[in-house]
Design an enzyme around this catalytic site. Structure first.
Site, PDB file in Angstrom:
ATOM      1  CE  LYS A   5      -3.262   2.321   3.137  1.00 22.72           C
ATOM      2  NZ  LYS A   5      -4.338   2.132   4.127  1.00 22.72           N
TER       3      LYS A   5
HETATM    4  C1  R5P Z   1      -2.009   3.932   8.682  1.00 19.91           C
HETATM    5  O1  R5P Z   1      -1.151   4.342   8.014  1.00 19.91           O
HETATM    6  C2  R5P Z   1      -3.113   3.084   8.271  1.00 19.91           C
HETATM    7  O2  R5P Z   1      -2.869   2.225   7.300  1.00 19.91           O
HETATM    8  C3  R5P Z   1      -4.326   3.911   8.247  1.00 19.91           C
HETATM    9  O3  R5P Z   1      -4.899   3.814   9.496  1.00 19.91           O
HETATM   10  C4  R5P Z   1      -5.313   3.781   7.170  1.00 19.91           C
HETATM   11  O4  R5P Z   1      -5.285   2.595   6.511  1.00 19.91           O
HETATM   12  C5  R5P Z   1      -5.212   4.965   6.287  1.00 19.91           C
HETATM   13  O5  R5P Z   1      -6.309   5.097   5.447  1.00 19.91           O
HETATM   14  P1  R5P Z   1      -6.656   6.518   4.847  1.00 19.91           P
HETATM   15  O6  R5P Z   1      -5.389   7.296   4.743  1.00 19.91           O
HETATM   16  O7  R5P Z   1      -7.251   6.246   3.530  1.00 19.91           O
HETATM   17  O8  R5P Z   1      -7.624   7.172   5.776  1.00 19.91           O
END
Ligand code: R5P
Length: 298
Positions: free
Chosen positions: A203
């Site tokens: 990711k």
């Molecule tokens: C941290 O980096 C995590 O992966 C997050 O809590 C989350 O997955 C981030 O998702 P978004 O940036 O789309 O809110």
């Protein structure tokens, strides 16, 4: 006596037809074990090879994030539109209905809160417990360039070793500290390190210049991190550009659950990811249901 008379007397051998096999066509996963491929095929829709993961794991380091105060009320109704749910084991066991059938990508690292140095994470879930939860993958934060870079990379490699034993894929989440620039050069470095050291998918954030070189340089699927809440059209545009640039989907949280219309938003993201719908068209789909509702009410 067992009825075995006809056990080997069949005629449907089709000797002229070569044996068929059906490998799951996802970047870099052709040599993985069957269980790994099967789990990845739960997350990445076989029809498109892409995924819309809904990320709601924020509470593991920042508590009840805006939009996630009541996951039972705000998130569960969205699950029918998500290809996978990225969350913690606490939230799975307390709140996610087992019968929802949504594949779980389980947050497996943690430790520091927002009050401390975030890169100082440890592994926070055993692979045995991930298997007990029936996780389709586990996720670990990797802080390339961060203070505890090596420790976070070791967290990932230990998780990959355990995942290989159980057939559970590992998602490496490239975390970018405030002091690091999210440009293609950095993202290429971070994603490639994760893939080289065994992550099954990665990711990462979007960059406007050269995102396609980030995906090209990473031998496993990349999913786009959503990041902080943007206007919906901007978020859909970012998702579209990432898919055009070779991403295999999104793992989006705040841009969905902090929208005033989360269900319309996740559907619009799904149209961009799975149908390559143009952002403006997806945005029009996004606004239509609540515009119609407002018209009906007036
Ligand atoms: C941290 O980096 C995590 O992966 C997050 O809590 C989350 O997955 C981030 O998702 P978004 O940036 O789309 O809110």
């Amino acid at each position: 006596m067992a009825d075995t008379d006809d056990a080997t007397g069949g005629t449907r051998f089709h000797p002229a037809v070569p044996a068929r096999s059906y490998p799951f066509r996802l970047k870099g996963c052709g040599s993985l074990d069957w269980g790994m491929q099967s789990r990845l095929a739960r997350i990445f829709r076989p029809a498109t090879g892409r995924t819309v993961m809904l990320a709601i794991d924020h509470g593991y380091f920042q508590g009840p994030t805006t939009g996630l105060e009541r996951v039972d009320l705000s998130i569960i109704p969205l699950l029918q539109h998500a290809d996978a749910l990225m969350t913690t084991r606490g939230m799975v066991r307390s709140t996610v209905p087992p019968a929802a059938g949504v594949p779980i990508v389980l947050r497996a690292s943690g430790g520091p809160s927002v009050l401390k140095e975030l890169s100082d994470e440890q592994l926070a879930v055993s692979m045995e417990d991930a298997a007990r939860i029936n996780a389709s993958a586990v996720a670990v934060q990797v802080f390339i360039g961060g203070e505890f870079e090596t420790q976070s990379v070791h967290n990932m490699t230990r998780l990959v070793d355990a995942g290989q034993r159980y057939g559970i894929p590992v998602l490496a989440v490239t975390a970018v500290g405030k002091e690091l620039t999210r440009d293609a050069r950095y993202l290429r470095l971070a994603t490639r390190i994760c893939a080289e050291l065994g992550a099954h998918f990665v990711k990462t954030y979007f960059c406007t210049d050269g995102f396609d070189t980030v995906t090209a340089g990473c031998p496993v699927p990349l999913v786009l991190a959503g990041g902080k809440k943007l206007p919906e059209l901007d978020a859909l545009t970012m998702a579209y550009q990432a898919i055009e640039g070779g991403a295999a989907g999104v793992d989006m949280g705040r841009n969905i659950f902090q929208s005033d219309y989360p269900e319309a938003m996740i559907r619009a993201v799904g149209a961009v990811v799975h149908e390559s719908m143009k952002p403006q068209e997806a945005y029009e789909e996004f606004v239509r249901p609540h515009t119609q509702q407002a018209d009906g009410a007036s």
